[in-house]
Write a protein that holds these residues in place. Structure first.
Motif, PDB file in Angstrom:
ATOM      1  N   UNK A  31       0.840  -1.208   0.000  1.00 57.71           N
ATOM      2  CA  UNK A  31       0.000   0.000   0.000  1.00 57.71           C
ATOM      3  C   UNK A  31       0.873   1.256   0.000  1.00 57.71           C
ATOM      4  N   UNK A  32       1.946   1.228   0.789  1.00 61.58           N
ATOM      5  CA  UNK A  32       2.859   2.374   0.829  1.00 61.58           C
ATOM      6  C   UNK A  32       3.546   2.573  -0.518  1.00 61.58           C
ATOM      7  N   UNK A  33       3.894   1.465  -1.176  1.00 62.31           N
ATOM      8  CA  UNK A  33       4.524   1.553  -2.487  1.00 62.31           C
ATOM      9  C   UNK A  33       3.600   2.185  -3.516  1.00 62.31           C
ATOM     10  N   UNK A  34       2.329   1.786  -3.499  1.00 57.47           N
ATOM     11  CA  UNK A  34       1.362   2.381  -4.419  1.00 57.47           C
ATOM     12  C   UNK A  34       1.189   3.867  -4.113  1.00 57.47           C
ATOM     13  N   UNK A  35       1.116   4.210  -2.827  1.00 57.36           N
ATOM     14  CA  UNK A  35       0.995   5.622  -2.421  1.00 57.36           C
ATOM     15  C   UNK A  35       2.160   6.444  -2.961  1.00 57.36           C
ATOM     16  N   UNK A  36       3.380   5.986  -2.716  1.00 56.35           N
ATOM     17  CA  UNK A  36       4.565   6.732  -3.163  1.00 56.35           C
ATOM     18  C   UNK A  36       4.645   6.791  -4.682  1.00 56.35           C
ATOM     19  N   UNK A  39       1.901   9.219  -6.023  1.00 58.52           N
ATOM     20  CA  UNK A  39       2.234  10.603  -5.674  1.00 58.52           C
ATOM     21  C   UNK A  39       3.407  11.115  -6.507  1.00 58.52           C
ATOM     22  N   UNK A  40       4.455  10.290  -6.622  1.00 57.80           N
ATOM     23  CA  UNK A  40       5.623  10.700  -7.418  1.00 57.80           C
ATOM     24  C   UNK A  40       5.262  10.871  -8.887  1.00 57.80           C
ATOM     25  N   UNK A  41       4.418   9.986  -9.410  1.00 59.48           N
ATOM     26  CA  UNK A  41       4.012  10.073 -10.813  1.00 59.48           C
ATOM     27  C   UNK A  41       3.230  11.356 -11.069  1.00 59.48           C
ATOM     28  N   UNK A  42       2.365  11.738 -10.148  1.00 62.70           N
ATOM     29  CA  UNK A  42       1.577  12.969 -10.305  1.00 62.70           C
ATOM     30  C   UNK A  42       2.491  14.199 -10.265  1.00 62.70           C
ATOM     31  N   UNK A 275       7.250   6.049 -17.262  1.00 64.26           N
ATOM     32  CA  UNK A 275       7.440   4.606 -17.282  1.00 64.26           C
ATOM     33  C   UNK A 275       8.186   4.126 -16.043  1.00 64.26           C
ATOM     34  N   UNK A 276       9.251   4.821 -15.676  1.00 60.59           N
ATOM     35  CA  UNK A 276      10.042   4.405 -14.516  1.00 60.59           C
ATOM     36  C   UNK A 276       9.227   4.492 -13.226  1.00 60.59           C
ATOM     37  N   UNK A 277       8.440   5.560 -13.091  1.00 59.35           N
ATOM     38  CA  UNK A 277       7.625   5.694 -11.878  1.00 59.35           C
ATOM     39  C   UNK A 277       6.468   4.701 -11.880  1.00 59.35           C
ATOM     40  N   UNK A 278       5.987   4.332 -13.068  1.00 57.98           N
ATOM     41  CA  UNK A 278       4.930   3.317 -13.144  1.00 57.98           C
ATOM     42  C   UNK A 278       5.440   1.963 -12.672  1.00 57.98           C
ATOM     43  N   UNK A 279       6.755   1.728 -12.842  1.00 57.52           N
ATOM     44  CA  UNK A 279       7.334   0.465 -12.369  1.00 57.52           C
ATOM     45  C   UNK A 279       7.256   0.355 -10.846  1.00 57.52           C
ATOM     46  N   UNK A 280       7.320   1.513 -10.156  1.00 52.28           N
ATOM     47  CA  UNK A 280       7.168   1.487  -8.694  1.00 52.28           C
ATOM     48  C   UNK A 280       5.791   0.958  -8.331  1.00 52.28           C
ATOM     49  N   UNK A 335      -2.256   8.156  -2.351  1.00 47.60           N
ATOM     50  CA  UNK A 335      -1.261   8.709  -3.271  1.00 47.60           C
ATOM     51  C   UNK A 335      -1.817   9.866  -4.086  1.00 47.60           C
ATOM     52  N   UNK A 336      -3.092   9.752  -4.477  1.00 50.91           N
ATOM     53  CA  UNK A 336      -3.739  10.819  -5.241  1.00 50.91           C
ATOM     54  C   UNK A 336      -3.816  12.096  -4.408  1.00 50.91           C
ATOM     55  N   UNK A 337      -4.235  11.959  -3.150  1.00 50.40           N
ATOM     56  CA  UNK A 337      -4.339  13.131  -2.271  1.00 50.40           C
ATOM     57  C   UNK A 337      -2.970  13.750  -2.011  1.00 50.40           C
ATOM     58  N   UNK A 338      -1.983  12.903  -1.688  1.00 50.99           N
ATOM     59  CA  UNK A 338      -0.636  13.410  -1.408  1.00 50.99           C
ATOM     60  C   UNK A 338      -0.036  14.050  -2.659  1.00 50.99           C
ATOM     61  N   UNK A 339      -0.189  13.390  -3.805  1.00 47.95           N
ATOM     62  CA  UNK A 339       0.382  13.908  -5.046  1.00 47.95           C
ATOM     63  C   UNK A 339      -0.212  15.239  -5.448  1.00 47.95           C
ATOM     64  N   UNK A 340      -1.535  15.382  -5.359  1.00 43.26           N
ATOM     65  CA  UNK A 340      -2.187  16.648  -5.728  1.00 43.26           C
ATOM     66  C   UNK A 340      -1.781  17.765  -4.775  1.00 43.26           C
ATOM     67  N   UNK A 341      -1.761  17.462  -3.463  1.00 44.29           N
ATOM     68  CA  UNK A 341      -1.372  18.479  -2.476  1.00 44.29           C
ATOM     69  C   UNK A 341       0.075  18.918  -2.678  1.00 44.29           C
ATOM     70  N   UNK A 342       0.968  17.959  -2.916  1.00 43.01           N
ATOM     71  CA  UNK A 342       2.366  18.312  -3.165  1.00 43.01           C
ATOM     72  C   UNK A 342       2.512  19.142  -4.433  1.00 43.01           C
ATOM     73  N   UNK A 343       1.772  18.770  -5.470  1.00 45.63           N
ATOM     74  CA  UNK A 343       1.865  19.490  -6.745  1.00 45.63           C
ATOM     75  C   UNK A 343       1.390  20.928  -6.601  1.00 45.63           C
ATOM     76  N   UNK A 344       0.254  21.117  -5.923  1.00 42.57           N
ATOM     77  CA  UNK A 344      -0.309  22.460  -5.786  1.00 42.57           C
ATOM     78  C   UNK A 344       0.537  23.353  -4.881  1.00 42.57           C
TER      79      UNK A 344
END
Length: 407
Positions: A31-36, A39-42, A275-280, A335-344
């Motif tokens: 679950x943590x891997x999917x989150x990271x 978030x990194x991909x976003x 592609x590289x981040x999708x591998x995570x 991951x979606x919430x963390x990624x959007x918040x980090x991006x904004x």
């Protein structure tokens, strides 16, 4: 298949405290891997989108996005230009002429692409993308031989508004007994513009009629039209429709001839980073497989009992598909919430940490696209759903007689 029953049992299994601590650890890790990964991909995709958008504005906002060429003068070119603006995606069209030239000042010499424009039309089309911080396009008057230079080109030539530069064009060459002599005239610098890109070192603007005189063409005759689009990337797709608007034979060139390699490199880098981040995310999904396989082994007796009570193979598969999907959804939404918040808040965070990636006082270009978020969500769900199929099939293949033999 009784979906509600499978969902109920799968949810109960998911909520229950795991007997196998190692399986719980792997689940948390997945679950943590999917989150990271999400978030990194976003964040990275948004920064790459911003970089591409800045390049589009700073480079493609200054060069012809699509140019129509004709061997003979275009009749009623003003009406023809107005007709072209009615095409979908076209925001403007104006007369143009261009030449490769050498610019010589008292202290240096440099090469530049010189565009001949009609100031009133050029100013209206480029007011949102051009920063003319010294002088104005209105200062370009026919017969006065005035020029506006890119900021880096002006610095290289060591000139400022009011100075003179000699412009030599190979398009107006005259052949004499002493050899070919390029056409040349002295121009007065009346303005300097800055786009913050490489075009600042290679671009100059003069009046359309002055450019034609420099190239020894008949002033006032228009053989080229340059078009601007709401999205320059659509130039090649719209080009066939543009050609159909002319009764005479014309050809077209677009920005890809000069800057296609640059945007191609940016696009390839963007795709490779994705592609590289999708591998995570893929690695995290396979960790879900490991956790579910352990769960299947742990629940073999339970599955056998359920099957003896009439639970179908599809129901058993559904139980473990639900378990894996719930883990994936939690990681995805987090991951979606963390990624959007980090991006904004990316620039605020980097400034607070004292990190300056592009240099002091410069912000990272960030462009969050809803369509890209949709693809990330769909792709993550697809990968994780595929990953849960094998454990689900393994659970469905449990034979009650074999599993309960020693119970």
């Amino acid at each position: 298949m009784n979906f509600s029953l499978s969902f109920y049992i799968g949810y109960r299994y998911w909520r229950a405290r795991k007997a196998n601590a190692f399986a719980s650890f792997i689940t948390i890790f997945a679950v943590s891997g999917i989150l990271l990964g999400v978030a990194a991909l976003i964040v990275v995709s948004s920064v790459m989108n911003g970089l591409e958008g800045q390049l589009k504005q700073r480079i493609l906002g200054a060069v012809p996005q699509l140019t129509v060429h004709s061997q003979t003068p275009i009749e009623n070119w003003q009406q023809q230009a107005l007709k072209l603006t009615e095409l979908p995606g076209v925001v403007g069209a104006t007369a143009s002429v261009a030449t490769q030239a050498m610019l010589q000042s008292p202290s240096n010499i440099g090469a530049a692409q010189v565009y001949g424009v009609y100031p009133e039309q050029e100013k209206a089309l480029l007011s949102a993308t051009r920063n003319v911080y010294s002088g104005d396009f209105d200062d370009l008057e026919s017969g006065k031989y005035r020029i506006i230079l890119g900021a880096e080109l002006a610095r290289m030539l060591d000139v400022a508004p009011g100075d003179k530069v000699r412009v030599l064009s190979g398009d107006g060459v005259v052949y004499t007994p002493l050899g070919p002599v390029p056409s040349q005239r002295k121009f007065t610098v009346v303005g300097v513009f800055e786009m913050g890109s490489q075009v600042d070192a290679t671009l100059a603007y003069v009046h359309h009629d002055d450019a034609q005189r420099l190239m020894r063409q008949t002033a006032g005759q228009v053989k080229e039209l340059r078009l601007y689009f709401d999205d320059p990337f659509n130039a090649a797709a719209i080009a066939p429709q543009v050609i159909k608007q002319f009764s005479q034979a014309v050809t077209t060139t677009d920005w890809r001839d000069t800057y296609g390699h640059l945007f191609g490199a940016v696009k390839m880098e963007k795709n490779m980073m994705s592609l590289m981040l999708s591998l995570i995310i893929a690695v995290a999904a396979f960790n879900i497989v490991s956790a579910l396989v352990m769960m299947v082994v742990d629940k073999t007796t339970d599955v056998a009992v359920l099957k003896t009570q009439g639970l179908t193979t599809a129901n058993v598969m559904g139980i473990f598909l639900i378990q894996g999907s719930l883990n994936a959804i939690i990681g995805l939404l987090s991951g979606l919430a963390v990624g959007v918040l980090l991006t904004l808040n990316l620039n605020s965070i980097t400034h607070a940490l004292g990190i300056s990636i592009l240099g002091a006082g410069q912000n990272l270009p960030v462009q969050l696209q809803f369509s890209q978020l949709t693809w990330i969500v769909v792709g993550t769900l697809a990968i994780t759903l595929i990953a849960t199929i094998y454990p689900a099939i393994r659970a469905a293949n449990v034979q009650p007689a074999t599993a309960l033999r020693y119970e």
